[in-house]
Design an enzyme around this catalytic site. Structure first.
Site, PDB file in Angstrom:
ATOM      1  N   LYS A   4      -9.044  44.563  42.943  1.00  0.00           N
ATOM      2  CA  LYS A   4      -8.827  45.299  41.695  1.00  0.00           C
ATOM      3  C   LYS A   4      -8.550  44.283  40.583  1.00  0.00           C
ATOM      4  O   LYS A   4      -8.405  43.097  40.824  1.00  0.00           O
ATOM      5  CB  LYS A   4      -7.633  46.261  41.799  1.00  0.00           C
ATOM      6  CG  LYS A   4      -7.670  47.243  42.957  1.00  0.00           C
ATOM      7  CD  LYS A   4      -8.722  48.315  42.811  1.00  0.00           C
ATOM      8  CE  LYS A   4      -8.741  49.242  44.022  1.00  0.00           C
ATOM      9  NZ  LYS A   4      -9.838  50.218  43.968  1.00  0.00           N
ATOM     10  N   SER A  14     -15.284  51.105  43.104  1.00  0.00           N
ATOM     11  CA  SER A  14     -14.115  51.200  42.237  1.00  0.00           C
ATOM     12  C   SER A  14     -14.094  50.146  41.132  1.00  0.00           C
ATOM     13  O   SER A  14     -13.352  50.294  40.154  1.00  0.00           O
ATOM     14  CB  SER A  14     -12.829  51.103  43.055  1.00  0.00           C
ATOM     15  OG  SER A  14     -12.663  49.803  43.582  1.00  0.00           O
TER      16      SER A  14
END
Length: 394
Positions: free
Chosen positions: A170, A51
């Site tokens: 993230k 990701s």
């Protein structure tokens, strides 16, 4: 035998420790020291998915700085040292006890979370998991698809305290008080285009004249196979960085390169806040949305309740009820709510291959673990990636 007052009495020799005792003492000291370092200074973390490609790669091993934002005091103190949430060599046995739970507290840090920081935090929707499929399926998504009763019938369901929810990584795109919007895949914060990380990926359709692309040059770019073959000759989808796009545009066989975005603004029920009656959003077109800030007061009504339901009930521990079309918080009528914490908006750099705030919403400040610091080790299919050893993370 008596000694004169001025003469020192000889100190009796202490019994010598056995080798086993020496090893035991050394082991206990090492565990205590490692636990203190892991809790208050830094912790090792491994990238499990793509990701954050290509800013961070699968099997990058990081050090996460806990002193950057201030170390969080353990909220579940009764736990096996150096283990996160499962006992070693078991599938489902918790490594902690909830017999004692402490309120959220954080020691002072060197800085605060800033936009574009890469942050490790506890998964907000990790408060409840279906144990058999937790690595591949989100509990709340299962409930939306199958229904509550069916999920509880099929799986073992476990609730986890904040600091024992899974850790993920993230990039912070927006902080408390910011207004975020995504238009055709481009993120805007406070009406200004957000940073696009140089190594971030997104899907593009590459149209050629029918001729195959040069295999060795594609290999140099790390683009061996297309992510998706197109429905017409010479059309392929690749996950590309901006540098890849610039390079491919120099290929004689490449006729056009177009970003793959949902410009039709088709609503997606899997996208936060999962309320298509009021929010017709998808991963490429989203918002505008204000990120909640401590002390900020918002309206509570049918059109806003799904934005703030988890904040009110799960993150800030209130009882929320609806009676005759009106909302009650802790048995008191409520048409407004004031936030007790700051919240953040986190997204992966590999935008079309990232489950992030677009799907589970805001990240509370008490979920923050630390700031990604350096990559200390990395390896891929062909062995160690030497160029990434002890590389600072930006």
């Amino acid at each position: 035998m008596k000694f004169p007052a001025w003469k020192k009495r000889p100190t009796p020799e202490k019994p010598k420790k056995s080798k086993l005792r020496e090893w035991l003492d050394a082991g206990i000291f090492a565990i205590i020291a490692a636990t203190v370092i892991r809790t208050f200074i830094f912790e090792a973390y491994c990238i499990p998915s793509g990701s954050m490609e290509r800013t961070l790669l699968v099997n990058d091993y990081l050090f996460v700085s806990k002193i950057s934002y201030g170390p969080r005091i353990p909220m579940t103190p009764l736990a096996i040292p150096l283990v996160h949430n499962k006992m070693p060599f078991t599938k489902y046995t918790p490594s902690y006890s909830t017999a004692v739970e402490w309120k959220y507290r954080r020691l002072p840090g060197f800085t605060h979370i800033k936009k574009n920081d890469i942050v490790v935090f506890n998964l907000p929707e990790g408060d409840t998991v279906a144990l058999e499929v937790e690595e591949s399926r989100n509990y709340y998504d299962l409930v939306r698809r199958l229904g509550h009763d069916e999920v509880w019938k099929r799986y073992h369901i476990l609730a986890r305290p904040v600091d024992k929810r899974e850790n993920i990584i993230k990039r912070c795109l927006a902080t408390a008080g910011d207004t975020l919007q995504i238009i055709n895949g481009i993120v805007y914060v406070n009406h200004q285009q957000a940073l696009i990380a140089p190594e971030s990926e997104r899907p593009y359709w590459v149209q050629t004249d029918g001729e195959e692309l040069n295999a060795s040059r594609m290999d140099d770019l790390g683009l061996i196979d297309p992510a998706v073959p197109g429905d017409t000759a010479g059309k392929y989808q690749y996950n590309l960085t901006r540098g890849d796009v610039a390079t491919l545009q120099t290929f004689r066989a490449v006729k056009s390169i177009q970003a793959d975005v949902d410009k039709n603004r088709n609503e997606d029920a899997s996208v936060f806040p999962h309320d298509t009656a009021y929010y017709h959003w998808n991963q490429d077109n989203f918002g505008p949305l204000v990120i909640p800030q401590q002390g900020q007061t918002v309206a509570v009504n049918r059109s806003t309740i799904e934005l703030y339901r988890r904040i009110i009930t799960v993150y800030e521990g209130n009882r929320l009820e609806e009676r005759d079309g009106k909302y009650y918080i802790n048995n008191q009528p409520a048409d407004t709510y004031t936030f007790k914490m700051n919240y953040y908006w986190m997204m992966g750099d590999n935008r079309h291959n990232s489950l992030d705030s677009r799907y589970w919403g805001f990240v509370p400040e008490d979920h923050i673990v630390g700031k990604a610091w350096i990559t200390w080790l990395s390896y891929g299919k062909e062995g160690p990636r030497w160029s990434r050893f002890f590389k600072a993370i930006k």
